[in-house]
Design a protein around this motif. Sequence first.
Motif, PDB file in Angstrom:
ATOM      1  N   ASP A 168       1.781   6.787  -6.830  1.00 42.22           N
ATOM      2  CA  ASP A 168       0.742   7.719  -7.256  1.00 42.22           C
ATOM      3  C   ASP A 168       1.155   9.185  -7.074  1.00 42.22           C
ATOM      4  O   ASP A 168       0.623  10.050  -7.725  1.00 42.22           O
ATOM      5  CB  ASP A 168      -0.565   7.452  -6.497  1.00 42.22           C
ATOM      6  CG  ASP A 168      -1.210   6.152  -6.924  1.00 42.22           C
ATOM      7  OD1 ASP A 168      -0.875   5.650  -8.030  1.00 42.22           O
ATOM      8  OD2 ASP A 168      -2.032   5.616  -6.169  1.00 42.22           O
ATOM      9  N   GLU A 169       2.084   9.448  -6.165  1.00 42.47           N
ATOM     10  CA  GLU A 169       2.483  10.834  -5.894  1.00 42.47           C
ATOM     11  C   GLU A 169       3.322  11.377  -6.975  1.00 42.47           C
ATOM     12  O   GLU A 169       3.726  11.345  -7.903  1.00 42.47           O
ATOM     13  CB  GLU A 169       3.278  10.925  -4.593  1.00 42.47           C
ATOM     14  CG  GLU A 169       2.413  10.714  -3.395  1.00 42.47           C
ATOM     15  CD  GLU A 169       3.226  10.742  -2.106  1.00 42.47           C
ATOM     16  OE1 GLU A 169       4.467  10.829  -2.168  1.00 42.47           O
ATOM     17  OE2 GLU A 169       2.614  10.682  -1.047  1.00 42.47           O
ATOM     18  N   ASN A 224       0.970   4.056  -2.920  1.00 39.05           N
ATOM     19  CA  ASN A 224       0.740   5.487  -2.644  1.00 39.05           C
ATOM     20  C   ASN A 224       1.915   6.340  -3.095  1.00 39.05           C
ATOM     21  O   ASN A 224       1.734   7.443  -3.593  1.00 39.05           O
ATOM     22  CB  ASN A 224       0.466   5.711  -1.161  1.00 39.05           C
ATOM     23  CG  ASN A 224      -0.890   5.199  -0.740  1.00 39.05           C
ATOM     24  OD1 ASN A 224      -1.783   5.020  -1.566  1.00 39.05           O
ATOM     25  ND2 ASN A 224      -1.055   4.949   0.539  1.00 39.05           N
ATOM     26  N   LYS A 225       3.130   5.837  -2.901  1.00 42.78           N
ATOM     27  CA  LYS A 225       4.315   6.573  -3.320  1.00 42.78           C
ATOM     28  C   LYS A 225       4.374   6.690  -4.847  1.00 42.78           C
ATOM     29  O   LYS A 225       4.759   7.704  -5.375  1.00 42.78           O
ATOM     30  CB  LYS A 225       5.568   5.880  -2.803  1.00 42.78           C
ATOM     31  CG  LYS A 225       6.818   6.689  -3.003  1.00 42.78           C
ATOM     32  CD  LYS A 225       8.003   6.048  -2.324  1.00 42.78           C
ATOM     33  CE  LYS A 225       9.219   6.928  -2.474  1.00 42.78           C
ATOM     34  NZ  LYS A 225      10.366   6.357  -1.799  1.00 42.78           N
ATOM     35  N   GLU A 274       0.834  -1.214   0.000  1.00 39.00           N
ATOM     36  CA  GLU A 274       0.000   0.000   0.000  1.00 39.00           C
ATOM     37  C   GLU A 274       0.861   1.253   0.000  1.00 39.00           C
ATOM     38  O   GLU A 274       0.580   2.214  -0.714  1.00 39.00           O
ATOM     39  CB  GLU A 274      -0.929  -0.007   1.214  1.00 39.00           C
ATOM     40  CG  GLU A 274      -1.884   1.159   1.269  1.00 39.00           C
ATOM     41  CD  GLU A 274      -2.962   1.089   0.204  1.00 39.00           C
ATOM     42  OE1 GLU A 274      -3.449   2.166  -0.209  1.00 39.00           O
ATOM     43  OE2 GLU A 274      -3.302  -0.021  -0.236  1.00 39.00           O
TER      44      GLU A 274
END
Length: 109
Positions: A108-109, A105-106, A101
Motif C-alpha cells: 500500500d505504501e 502494508n508495504k 499484514e
Amino acid sequence: MGSEPDKEGLDALNDRIAALKENQGPKARADEHYSAANQGWRMVTELVAGLGIGFAIGYGLDYAFGTLPLFMLIFTLLGFAAGINVMMRTAKEFGEGQAAEAARNKKDE
C-alpha cells in the motif's frame, strides 16, 4: 409523491460524503494492540488444556486398572507434547498472518 429528487443536492451530498471518507483514512481497529496478548493467552490455554486432558485420561486409566501412577505420568507427558504441538501451530499461523499484514502494508505504501 410524484416529485423528483434534487439531483444537484444529491450530487453535492455524495461529494461531501466522499471527501469525508477520504479525510478519515483507514480506521485502526481498537482491539488491534491486544492481538498479541490474545494470541499469548490462547497459546497458554492450549498448553494447559493439553496437560489437563492428559492428566485426566491418565488418572482415569490408573483408577480403572488400579495401577501405580504410570498412566498418569505417560498421558501427562503426552498431553504436554500435544499442547506444545498445538501451541507451535498457533504461533506459526500468527507469524504467517503478521507477515501477510506487513506485505499488504508495504504494498500500500
